[in-house]
Design a protein around this motif. Structure first.
Motif, PDB file in Angstrom:
ATOM      1  N   THR A  20     -48.187  28.274  42.949  1.00  0.00           N
ATOM      2  CA  THR A  20     -47.211  28.020  44.303  1.00  0.00           C
ATOM      3  C   THR A  20     -48.390  27.828  45.555  1.00  0.00           C
ATOM      4  O   THR A  20     -48.240  27.652  46.464  1.00  0.00           O
ATOM      5  CB  THR A  20     -46.317  28.909  44.587  1.00  0.00           C
ATOM      6  OG1 THR A  20     -47.039  30.210  44.549  1.00  0.00           O
ATOM      7  CG2 THR A  20     -45.420  28.601  43.691  1.00  0.00           C
ATOM      8  N   TYR A  89     -38.528  19.164  39.740  1.00  0.00           N
ATOM      9  CA  TYR A  89     -37.598  20.517  40.116  1.00  0.00           C
ATOM     10  C   TYR A  89     -38.772  21.632  40.115  1.00  0.00           C
ATOM     11  O   TYR A  89     -38.740  22.507  41.194  1.00  0.00           O
ATOM     12  CB  TYR A  89     -36.809  20.781  38.931  1.00  0.00           C
ATOM     13  CG  TYR A  89     -35.931  22.150  39.199  1.00  0.00           C
ATOM     14  CD1 TYR A  89     -34.890  22.287  40.005  1.00  0.00           C
ATOM     15  CD2 TYR A  89     -36.386  23.481  38.492  1.00  0.00           C
ATOM     16  CE1 TYR A  89     -34.263  23.253  40.379  1.00  0.00           C
ATOM     17  CE2 TYR A  89     -35.421  24.460  38.714  1.00  0.00           C
ATOM     18  CZ  TYR A  89     -34.478  24.409  39.815  1.00  0.00           C
ATOM     19  OH  TYR A  89     -33.794  25.735  39.704  1.00  0.00           O
ATOM     20  N   ALA A  90     -39.902  21.717  39.335  1.00  0.00           N
ATOM     21  CA  ALA A  90     -41.065  22.661  39.471  1.00  0.00           C
ATOM     22  C   ALA A  90     -41.306  22.460  40.921  1.00  0.00           C
ATOM     23  O   ALA A  90     -41.928  23.507  41.592  1.00  0.00           O
ATOM     24  CB  ALA A  90     -41.830  22.725  38.263  1.00  0.00           C
ATOM     25  N   GLN A  93     -39.357  23.774  43.321  1.00  0.00           N
ATOM     26  CA  GLN A  93     -39.215  25.438  43.538  1.00  0.00           C
ATOM     27  C   GLN A  93     -40.648  25.978  44.067  1.00  0.00           C
ATOM     28  O   GLN A  93     -40.489  27.052  44.665  1.00  0.00           O
ATOM     29  CB  GLN A  93     -39.048  25.870  42.073  1.00  0.00           C
ATOM     30  CG  GLN A  93     -37.648  25.353  41.221  1.00  0.00           C
ATOM     31  CD  GLN A  93     -36.599  26.465  42.128  1.00  0.00           C
ATOM     32  OE1 GLN A  93     -36.103  25.791  43.150  1.00  0.00           O
ATOM     33  NE2 GLN A  93     -36.272  27.380  41.456  1.00  0.00           N
ATOM     34  N   ALA A  94     -41.578  25.324  43.956  1.00  0.00           N
ATOM     35  CA  ALA A  94     -42.818  26.002  44.458  1.00  0.00           C
ATOM     36  C   ALA A  94     -42.947  25.670  45.833  1.00  0.00           C
ATOM     37  O   ALA A  94     -43.795  26.398  46.586  1.00  0.00           O
ATOM     38  CB  ALA A  94     -43.991  25.258  43.873  1.00  0.00           C
TER      39      ALA A  94
END
Length: 95
Positions: A20, A89-90, A93-94
């Motif tokens: 992230t 999606y990942a 989310q980050a």
């Protein structure tokens, strides 16, 4: 279709190991390759279905090799879509 899902797996691996702090750039070219592969699978699927339809046979009574090809192409499309959604999606989310 030479890669046969390998490009989508590359995106999933990147998403799984995403940091992230230093998010890598969006791989637009790889995503486009996966979408192109989905289109190739779709064209092949439609060709097989057209052949079955022209033969006048009910789709439930198709030959085993046609039925397995239909299933293979359909599942490949679904798999690539799942992997693309997981990648996006990942990244979301980050953020």
């Amino acid at each position: 279709m030479s890669a046969f899902g390998r490009t989508a797996i590359e995106l999933a691996r990147e998403a799984a190991s995403m940091d992230t702090e230093n998010m890598p750039i969006y791989k637009e070219d790889v995503v486009a390759q996966v979408l192109d592969e989905c289109q190739e699978h779709n064209r092949a699927l439609l060709d097989i279905l057209s052949k079955v339809h022209q033969s006048g046979v009910d789709w439930r009574d198709t030959e085993a090799n046609d039925a397995s090809s239909i299933l293979l192409h359909h599942e490949s499309i679904l798999r690539n879509k799942r992997l693309l959604l997981g990648y996006v999606y990942a990244r979301l989310q980050a953020i």
